[in-house]
Scaffold this motif. Structure first.
Motif, PDB file in Angstrom:
ATOM      1  N   ALA A 218      -2.504   7.506  -7.438  1.00 24.35           N
ATOM      2  CA  ALA A 218      -2.657   7.903  -6.032  1.00 24.35           C
ATOM      3  C   ALA A 218      -1.354   7.682  -5.270  1.00 24.35           C
ATOM      4  N   VAL A 219      -0.708   6.549  -5.473  1.00 29.05           N
ATOM      5  CA  VAL A 219       0.558   6.278  -4.796  1.00 29.05           C
ATOM      6  C   VAL A 219       1.626   7.273  -5.242  1.00 29.05           C
ATOM      7  N   GLY A 220       1.624   7.616  -6.530  1.00 29.33           N
ATOM      8  CA  GLY A 220       2.586   8.597  -7.025  1.00 29.33           C
ATOM      9  C   GLY A 220       2.420   9.956  -6.377  1.00 29.33           C
ATOM     10  N   VAL A 221       1.189  10.366  -6.193  1.00 32.58           N
ATOM     11  CA  VAL A 221       0.919  11.633  -5.509  1.00 32.58           C
ATOM     12  C   VAL A 221       1.414  11.545  -4.067  1.00 32.58           C
ATOM     13  N   ILE A 222       1.138  10.433  -3.405  1.00 35.00           N
ATOM     14  CA  ILE A 222       1.530  10.259  -2.003  1.00 35.00           C
ATOM     15  C   ILE A 222       3.044  10.350  -1.840  1.00 35.00           C
ATOM     16  N   VAL A 223       3.799   9.581  -2.625  1.00 32.23           N
ATOM     17  CA  VAL A 223       5.248   9.558  -2.420  1.00 32.23           C
ATOM     18  C   VAL A 223       5.899  10.869  -2.852  1.00 32.23           C
ATOM     19  N   GLY A 224       5.397  11.463  -3.936  1.00 35.34           N
ATOM     20  CA  GLY A 224       5.968  12.727  -4.376  1.00 35.34           C
ATOM     21  C   GLY A 224       5.749  13.842  -3.369  1.00 35.34           C
ATOM     22  N   LEU A 225       4.527  13.949  -2.853  1.00 35.88           N
ATOM     23  CA  LEU A 225       4.220  15.013  -1.897  1.00 35.88           C
ATOM     24  C   LEU A 225       4.810  14.719  -0.519  1.00 35.88           C
ATOM     25  N   THR A 226       4.935  13.439  -0.168  1.00 31.68           N
ATOM     26  CA  THR A 226       5.594  13.096   1.093  1.00 31.68           C
ATOM     27  C   THR A 226       7.050  13.520   1.066  1.00 31.68           C
ATOM     28  N   ASN A 227       7.708  13.289  -0.060  1.00 37.77           N
ATOM     29  CA  ASN A 227       9.081  13.758  -0.206  1.00 37.77           C
ATOM     30  C   ASN A 227       9.148  15.273  -0.012  1.00 37.77           C
ATOM     31  N   ASP A 228       8.226  15.992  -0.631  1.00 40.82           N
ATOM     32  CA  ASP A 228       8.207  17.456  -0.504  1.00 40.82           C
ATOM     33  C   ASP A 228       7.998  17.881   0.944  1.00 40.82           C
ATOM     34  N   TYR A 229       7.089  17.202   1.627  1.00 39.12           N
ATOM     35  CA  TYR A 229       6.763  17.561   3.009  1.00 39.12           C
ATOM     36  C   TYR A 229       7.990  17.454   3.906  1.00 39.12           C
ATOM     37  N   PHE A 230       8.716  16.352   3.785  1.00 40.32           N
ATOM     38  CA  PHE A 230       9.843  16.130   4.690  1.00 40.32           C
ATOM     39  C   PHE A 230      11.141  16.780   4.216  1.00 40.32           C
ATOM     40  N   SER A 231      11.276  17.023   2.921  1.00 39.72           N
ATOM     41  CA  SER A 231      12.539  17.564   2.405  1.00 39.72           C
ATOM     42  C   SER A 231      12.561  19.085   2.337  1.00 39.72           C
ATOM     43  N   TRP A 232      11.438  19.732   2.626  1.00 34.42           N
ATOM     44  CA  TRP A 232      11.358  21.177   2.434  1.00 34.42           C
ATOM     45  C   TRP A 232      12.423  21.934   3.221  1.00 34.42           C
ATOM     46  N   GLU A 233      12.654  21.558   4.466  1.00 34.23           N
ATOM     47  CA  GLU A 233      13.630  22.284   5.289  1.00 34.23           C
ATOM     48  C   GLU A 233      15.019  22.218   4.671  1.00 34.23           C
ATOM     49  N   MET A 234      15.354  21.108   4.042  1.00 34.98           N
ATOM     50  CA  MET A 234      16.644  20.980   3.374  1.00 34.98           C
ATOM     51  C   MET A 234      16.653  21.750   2.060  1.00 34.98           C
ATOM     52  N   GLU A 235      15.589  21.610   1.270  1.00 32.08           N
ATOM     53  CA  GLU A 235      15.559  22.191  -0.069  1.00 32.08           C
ATOM     54  C   GLU A 235      15.536  23.715  -0.042  1.00 32.08           C
TER      55      GLU A 235
END
Length: 323
Positions: A218-235
């Protein structure tokens, strides 16, 4: 050795932070240790004036808090520096590899992994891009081995597996369910869990508990998807042959707009947090569970919280770096 003292962080005025987890930071006392680890890694693994060095330095300009102080408050004080070195190293590897075509990145990862084996110590070939990183990883391997910790070989083995698998799939994912296992691998998540256990002197047997495994997932899903959520504009603006982010996966899977996909992603993260809180409560309420297990679960929640807070506030994801 005990962890550095840590303090609760007031997140109330940070509107971009939507996590329900409490945030703690040990930065006040730990910053000299963290900064030395960062300096050692960044200046050993990147060239002056290079894009990779500029990215690494920019990564640590967050006025809201240091990434490692926020994320690893319960790691032992004499091991927090190694946590900083190893994770910053992987961040630099990621910055370098994402600019390479997929096939070349696979080759460079294989060359880099040689640094983890004594049998390759006389091989000075640094490939196209990983020469400095390979030398640094070799020196770090020797330094870690000299600690004579019986858990260090497992730590290095997990790192080797992570470097092997982290960028080894060029598939176009059709669903979030297909994407999540890849996201955890690309995040080096198994290694991060092993590193936290090593840095807290947590017995490897803790990870064999089924509730802990569910909680880790569950924590792995949270941190991985949180990174995606905030980094999308850069990526989305990066020149690469492989964009790895949950936003386009959800757009494709559900035939929705980018804005709708980000909203869906946020709800998925919040839902996974609820699941993690339920699992943590179950673990904490079982009196037969060890103190080590409870400390580890608490640190993993702080890791998710601190990392989410850092993503929500860092200039890297909210103010694009000028070249």
């Amino acid at each position: 050795m005990a962890p550095f003292p840590s303090q609760l962080v007031n997140t109330a005025n940070i509107s971009s932070y939507f996590s329900s987890f409490p945030v703690r930071s040990c930065e006040l006392d730990a910053l000299p240790t963290i900064q030395q680890a960062l300096n050692d890694t960044i200046y050993s693994c990147t060239a002056p004036g290079s894009k990779e060095r500029k990215k690494a330095e920019y990564r640590h300009t967050n006025p809201a808090g240091n990434l490692f102080g926020l994320s690893f408050a319960l790691c032992e004080a004499d091991r927090l520096g190694y946590v900083g070195k190893l994770i910053e190293f992987l961040c630099i590897v990621d910055d370098v590899m994402e600019d390479l075509p997929f096939g070349e990145a696979c080759i460079e990862h294989a060359i880099l992994r040689q640094a983890l084996y004594e049998s390759y110590d006389d091989d000075q070939y640094g490939g196209r891009a990983v020469g400095k990183m390979k030398s640094y990883l070799r020196e770090l391997r020797v330094e870690l081995a000299n600690l004579n910790d019986p858990c260090t070989p497992l730590l290095l083995k997990t790192l080797d597996t992570s470097l092997r698998d982290r960028d080894s799939d060029d598939s176009e994912f059709q669903t979030l369910a297909e994407y999540i296992p890849y996201r955890k691998t690309n995040f080096d998540y198994d290694f991060v869990c092993q590193l936290v256990r090593w840095a807290m002197n947590i017995s490897p047997e803790v990870q064999e508990n089924l509730l802990v495994q569910s909680y880790e997932h569950a924590v792995g899903v949270i941190v991985g998807l949180t990174n995606d959520y905030f980094s999308w504009e850069m990526e989305r603006q990066q020149p690469t042959d492989r964009i790895r982010n949950a936003v386009p996966v959800l757009m494709k899977e559900h035939s929705v707009s980018e804005v709708q996909a980000k909203s869906m992603l946020k709800e998925i993260i919040i839902r996974e947090e609820r699941r993690a809180r339920e699992l943590k409560s179950e673990i904490m309420n079982q009196t037969e569970e060890s103190d080590q297990m409870k400390r580890y679960v608490t640190e993993m929640e702080l890791f998710a919280a601190g990392y989410s807070f850092w993503c929500a506030t860092c200039p890297r994801y909210h103010r694009l770096q000028e070249e």
